[in-house]
Structure formats: structure tokens, C-alpha cells
Design a protein around this motif. Structure first.
Motif, mmCIF file in Angstrom:
data_model
loop_
_atom_site.group_PDB
_atom_site.id
_atom_site.type_symbol
_atom_site.label_atom_id
_atom_site.label_comp_id
_atom_site.label_asym_id
_atom_site.label_seq_id
_atom_site.Cartn_x
_atom_site.Cartn_y
_atom_site.Cartn_z
ATOM 1 N N THR A 2 0.825 -1.190 0.000
ATOM 2 C CA THR A 2 0.000 0.000 0.000
ATOM 3 C C THR A 2 0.869 1.254 0.000
ATOM 4 O O THR A 2 1.874 1.331 0.683
ATOM 5 C CB THR A 2 -0.903 0.010 1.252
ATOM 6 O OG1 THR A 2 -1.646 -1.205 1.277
ATOM 7 C CG2 THR A 2 -1.855 1.164 1.220
ATOM 8 N N LEU A 3 0.457 2.234 -0.762
ATOM 9 C CA LEU A 3 1.158 3.518 -0.798
ATOM 10 C C LEU A 3 0.701 4.365 0.383
ATOM 11 O O LEU A 3 -0.473 4.370 0.730
ATOM 12 C CB LEU A 3 0.854 4.251 -2.104
ATOM 13 C CG LEU A 3 1.338 3.556 -3.375
ATOM 14 C CD1 LEU A 3 0.699 4.201 -4.593
ATOM 15 C CD2 LEU A 3 2.834 3.624 -3.471
ATOM 16 N N GLN A 7 3.030 9.497 -0.021
ATOM 17 C CA GLN A 7 3.382 9.075 -1.373
ATOM 18 C C GLN A 7 2.260 9.427 -2.348
ATOM 19 O O GLN A 7 2.513 9.898 -3.455
ATOM 20 C CB GLN A 7 3.657 7.573 -1.408
ATOM 21 C CG GLN A 7 4.952 7.187 -0.735
ATOM 22 C CD GLN A 7 5.096 5.699 -0.552
ATOM 23 O OE1 GLN A 7 4.126 4.991 -0.302
ATOM 24 N NE2 GLN A 7 6.322 5.204 -0.670
ATOM 25 N N ARG A 8 1.025 9.211 -1.926
ATOM 26 C CA ARG A 8 -0.117 9.547 -2.783
ATOM 27 C C ARG A 8 -0.159 11.048 -3.066
ATOM 28 O O ARG A 8 -0.470 11.474 -4.174
ATOM 29 C CB ARG A 8 -1.429 9.101 -2.140
ATOM 30 C CG ARG A 8 -1.631 7.602 -2.180
ATOM 31 C CD ARG A 8 -2.878 7.201 -1.389
ATOM 32 N NE ARG A 8 -3.076 5.787 -1.389
ATOM 33 C CZ ARG A 8 -3.929 5.149 -2.191
ATOM 34 N NH1 ARG A 8 -4.655 5.817 -3.044
ATOM 35 N NH2 ARG A 8 -4.041 3.847 -2.130
ATOM 36 N N ARG A 12 0.020 12.828 -6.625
ATOM 37 C CA ARG A 12 -1.040 13.753 -7.020
ATOM 38 C C ARG A 12 -0.440 15.077 -7.511
ATOM 39 O O ARG A 12 -0.904 15.664 -8.485
ATOM 40 C CB ARG A 12 -1.990 14.000 -5.843
ATOM 41 C CG ARG A 12 -3.391 14.331 -6.274
ATOM 42 C CD ARG A 12 -4.375 14.396 -5.105
ATOM 43 N NE ARG A 12 -4.351 13.217 -4.248
ATOM 44 C CZ ARG A 12 -3.974 13.218 -2.968
ATOM 45 N NH1 ARG A 12 -3.598 14.324 -2.371
ATOM 46 N NH2 ARG A 12 -3.986 12.114 -2.270
ATOM 47 N N VAL A 17 -3.158 10.193 -10.123
ATOM 48 C CA VAL A 17 -4.131 9.905 -9.073
ATOM 49 C C VAL A 17 -4.340 8.396 -9.008
ATOM 50 O O VAL A 17 -4.740 7.772 -9.996
ATOM 51 C CB VAL A 17 -5.480 10.616 -9.336
ATOM 52 C CG1 VAL A 17 -6.480 10.300 -8.246
ATOM 53 C CG2 VAL A 17 -5.264 12.119 -9.464
ATOM 54 N N VAL A 18 -4.068 7.807 -7.852
ATOM 55 C CA VAL A 18 -4.225 6.361 -7.670
ATOM 56 C C VAL A 18 -5.711 6.038 -7.565
ATOM 57 O O VAL A 18 -6.433 6.631 -6.761
ATOM 58 C CB VAL A 18 -3.487 5.884 -6.400
ATOM 59 C CG1 VAL A 18 -3.743 4.405 -6.153
ATOM 60 C CG2 VAL A 18 -1.997 6.159 -6.521
ATOM 61 N N GLU A 21 -5.635 -0.217 -6.153
ATOM 62 C CA GLU A 21 -4.428 -1.023 -5.914
ATOM 63 C C GLU A 21 -4.848 -2.487 -5.913
ATOM 64 O O GLU A 21 -5.697 -2.883 -5.129
ATOM 65 C CB GLU A 21 -3.799 -0.665 -4.572
ATOM 66 C CG GLU A 21 -3.172 0.713 -4.538
ATOM 67 C CD GLU A 21 -2.405 0.958 -3.257
ATOM 68 O OE1 GLU A 21 -1.572 0.115 -2.897
ATOM 69 O OE2 GLU A 21 -2.658 1.993 -2.630
ATOM 70 N N CYS A 29 -4.137 3.940 -12.311
ATOM 71 C CA CYS A 29 -4.046 5.371 -12.014
ATOM 72 C C CYS A 29 -4.664 6.195 -13.125
ATOM 73 O O CYS A 29 -4.743 5.763 -14.272
ATOM 74 C CB CYS A 29 -2.586 5.789 -11.882
ATOM 75 S SG CYS A 29 -1.711 4.941 -10.578
ATOM 76 N N ALA A 47 7.143 8.647 -6.492
ATOM 77 C CA ALA A 47 6.677 9.437 -5.355
ATOM 78 C C ALA A 47 7.810 10.045 -4.543
ATOM 79 O O ALA A 47 7.583 10.934 -3.729
ATOM 80 C CB ALA A 47 5.800 8.576 -4.438
#
Length: 65
Positions: A2-3, A7-8, A12, A17-18, A21, A29, A47
Motif C-alpha cells: 500500500t502507498l 506518497q499519494r 497527485r 491519481v491512484v 491497488e 491510475c 513518489a
């Protein structure tokens, strides 16, 4: 894999944009060019803040003090 929220946020800021997952390590994305699949490892590398990001944060820290 998981990010993290940080990191997200970095992704962004780069226009990625995730969305989803997957358990196999793939990540769906949205980018300015459309939908794209990345591996979680690729996104973690993307990231990482670059030198100018760290330099700007350091400069802002000095100004705020």
C-alpha cells in the motif's frame, strides 16, 4: 503493498491519481494522458521527492522560523 498518504500526495502533485491497488502489485491510475497501469514499485520511485522539492521545503522551513 500500500502507498502511504504522503506518497499519494507526491504522486497527485505530479498529476497521477491512484484509483485502484490490486493484490498482485499492479495499480490503476489516472494521469493527464488517461488511465494507466503501474507497478507499486514504479509508483514508489515516482513518489520520491526530487532535489528541488527538498530544497524548496528546506527554504520554506528557514523562512517560517
Amino acid at each position: 503493498m500500500t502507498l502511504s498518504i504522503k506518497q499519494r500526495a507526491q504522486l497527485r502533485a505530479k498529476g497521477i491519481v491512484v484509483r485502484i491497488e490490486y493484490g498482485n502489485g499492479s495499480v490503476k491510475c489516472s494521469t493527464p494522458d488517461g488511465e494507466r497501469y503501474y507497478t507499486a514499485g514504479e509508483l514508489k520511485q515516482l513518489a520520491k521527492p526530487g532535489f528541488m522539492d527538498r530544497f524548496t521545503a528546506w527554504m520554506n522551513q528557514g523562512v517560517a522560523s
